[in-house]
Scaffold this active site. Structure first.
Site, PDB file in Angstrom:
ATOM      1  CG  HIS A 158      87.576 -25.711  50.009  1.00 37.82           C
ATOM      2  ND1 HIS A 158      87.328 -25.845  51.354  1.00 37.82           N
ATOM      3  CD2 HIS A 158      86.689 -26.524  49.385  1.00 37.82           C
ATOM      4  CE1 HIS A 158      86.339 -26.707  51.546  1.00 37.82           C
ATOM      5  NE2 HIS A 158      85.943 -27.134  50.367  1.00 37.82           N
ATOM      6  CG  ASP A 367      96.341 -19.865  53.035  1.00 38.77           C
ATOM      7  OD1 ASP A 367      95.707 -20.633  52.299  1.00 38.77           O
ATOM      8  OD2 ASP A 367      97.169 -20.254  53.871  1.00 38.77           O
TER       9      ASP A 367
END
Length: 490
Positions: A158, A367
């Site tokens: 993730h 991110d």
């Protein structure tokens, strides 16, 4: 092919420990996966977030079984605060100077990953589907592989996956890669992360990379590697913003602040999110464009995180000093430039802020994806609003109609902030329509169906559909992918 139950494994799951009690956790991953777990009679294997041993590993209250992986204080320190958050997290976010590659951290990480694999094995049956999540559990597929027969095992990473030159700095890079290759399918948010991963594994002995088919031949197995950017439950966010109390609350907020335009930033308090850099850019914005003093305020929400790690405590001091400096320099009796909140917000509370903000500033230094950007887009029921988005967020590959910015370039940041507050309504609505269509199309159901369908079919499903054999996904009623996206994983 017929399927058995779904087994999900993640660092955090549906419960957290507070003292001697277990408390239900509300998070994006929990809300997204619970209906499928319930419908398939599934199992969630996770750590509870504490190191107390509470009796009762199984729990059927949620309609599926939960198996807690009990960790000692020493294991939490080495596995979670140590290797996961002092080695892998900074490495994958390009912060080499923050990495701490201690051997005892690694040894504890290995031991805890074995614990997770053993807990999964204890509940395993033929034709089950195993879905392991994130960098905390990268070795679990390798430890499970010898006991698998007909089961399919998927792994989803993730956070960003860094380039080969970065990842090779990790002393145990080969072990992490081989751990992930124990899967039948490895998923990432972005094609760039897929490419980085394939570049890394091609150096392993006995591995052949087929970039055209997006797969790795490893031993006698083929491992698919593909990008599946996580979506959100758009209907849930629409419903939140359309609640009768949200519009009056948003209007009241704007009235109290007394400004023409409002900016919003929502972040976990993490050095990867670029909060000090954003505050510096805002300071220069008000300096270079003094006509916006008194007319524009920005709300900065920073949710405390990993407070036991020194780097995070240092960051909080740095952010609070920056807020004080900006407000001390520009504020007057009638106007405050930055409103700073350092606490967690429920999704219901955030709906008011999403509805209020003319501009969302999502400018992380790095991110994996960033769901706040998608949440803001889904929440704009009037079709207006501007998203300023870092080029280094995984979501930038999807949300190209945002104002893309380099958060390391202060001049670019100031220029894009100025452009956002100057953007004509017609241009806002043109961009927002395109963003909303993409966020709706590639939502949380698409993510789940595409990943699990690819895992079962053994070939990449490129269209947003849910395969027929996943009958327990089709038509399942979700409770809403709420409360800080996938924070439950971290």
């Amino acid at each position: 092919m017929a399927t058995g139950k779904l087994i999900v494994a993640s660092n955090r799951g549906p419960y957290v420990v507070r003292g001697r009690s277990r408390v239900r956790s509300i998070g994006g991953l929990v809300s997204a996966l619970e209906p499928s777990l319930r419908a398939s009679g599934g199992v969630w294997v996770a750590w509870s977030g504490g190191h107390t041993t509470i009796e009762g590993t199984d729990d059927t209250e949620a309609g599926y079984r939960w198996r807690e992986v009990h960790l000692s204080a020493e294991e939490v320190s080495g596995y979670y605060h140590g290797f996961a958050n002092r080695a892998l997290w900074p490495l994958c976010h390009y912060f080499l100077e923050k990495c701490d590659f201690r051997k005892d951290y690694w040894e504890t990480y290995v031991r805890v990953n074995r614990k997770f694999a053993a807990e999964i094995q204890a509940t395993l049956a033929d034709d089950d589907i195993i879905w392991v999540h994130d960098y905390h559990l990268a070795l679990v597929p390798h430890f499970l592989r010898p006991v698998l027969t007909h089961q399919r095992l998927g792994f989803f990473w993730h956070i960003p996956f860094p380039p080969r030159d970065f990842f090779q700095v990790l002393p145990w890079a080969g072990e992490i890669l081989r751990g992930m290759l124990g899967s039948d399918l490895v998923g990432f948010h972005s094609p760039a992360y897929v490419d980085n991963f394939l570049s890394c594994v091609q150096d392993l002995p006995g591995v052949r990379v087929d970039r055209e088919r997006l797969r790795v031949e490893y031993g006698r197995r083929r491992v698919l590697v593909h990008a599946f950017p996580v979506g959100i439950d758009c209907g849930y966010f629409r419903a939140l913003v359309n609640r009768g109390d949200v519009a009056p609350a948003a209007a009241r907020l704007r009235r109290v602040l007394g400004v023409d335009q409002l900016g919003l930033a929502v972040d976990r308090l993490d050095y990867s999110k670029g909060i000090p850099e954003r505050l510096h850019a805002l300071e220069l914005f008000w300096e270079r464009y003094p006509e916006y003093q008194g007319r524009v305020s920005v709300i900065q929400i920073a949710v405390p995180s990993r407070t036991q790690v020194d780097a995070y405590r240092t960051l909080r001091r740095k952010v609070e000093e920056a807020v004080g400096r900006v407000n001390g320099r520009f504020s007057d009796d009638q106007w405050l430039p930055v409103y700073y909140f350092c606490r967690a917000f429920s999704q219901e509370e955030l709906a008011v802020y999403y509805a209020s903000a003319d501009v969302a500033l999502v400018t992380p230094l790095r991110d994996g994806l960033n769901l706040v950007a998608k949440e803001y887009v889904a929440s704009r029921t009037d079709g207006r609003g501007v998203l300023v988005l870092s080029r280094f967020a995984g979501a930038a590959e999807e949300l190209k109609e945002a104002l893309l910015v380099n958060p390391y370039d202060l001049d670019d940041m100031v220029a894009k902030i100025h452009a956002a507050f100057e953007m004509p309504v017609a241009e806002q609505m043109r961009r927002m329509r395109a963003l909303q269509e993409r966020v709706r199309r590639y939502d949380i159901s698409w993510w789940m169906g595409s990943f699990l369908g690819t895992l079962l079919d053994g070939q990449v499903i490129r269209q947003p559909r849910v395969p027929a054999q996943l009958s327990w996904v089709v038509g399942s009623k979700r409770t809403g992918a709420a409360d800080r996206g996938l924070e439950a994983l971290n």
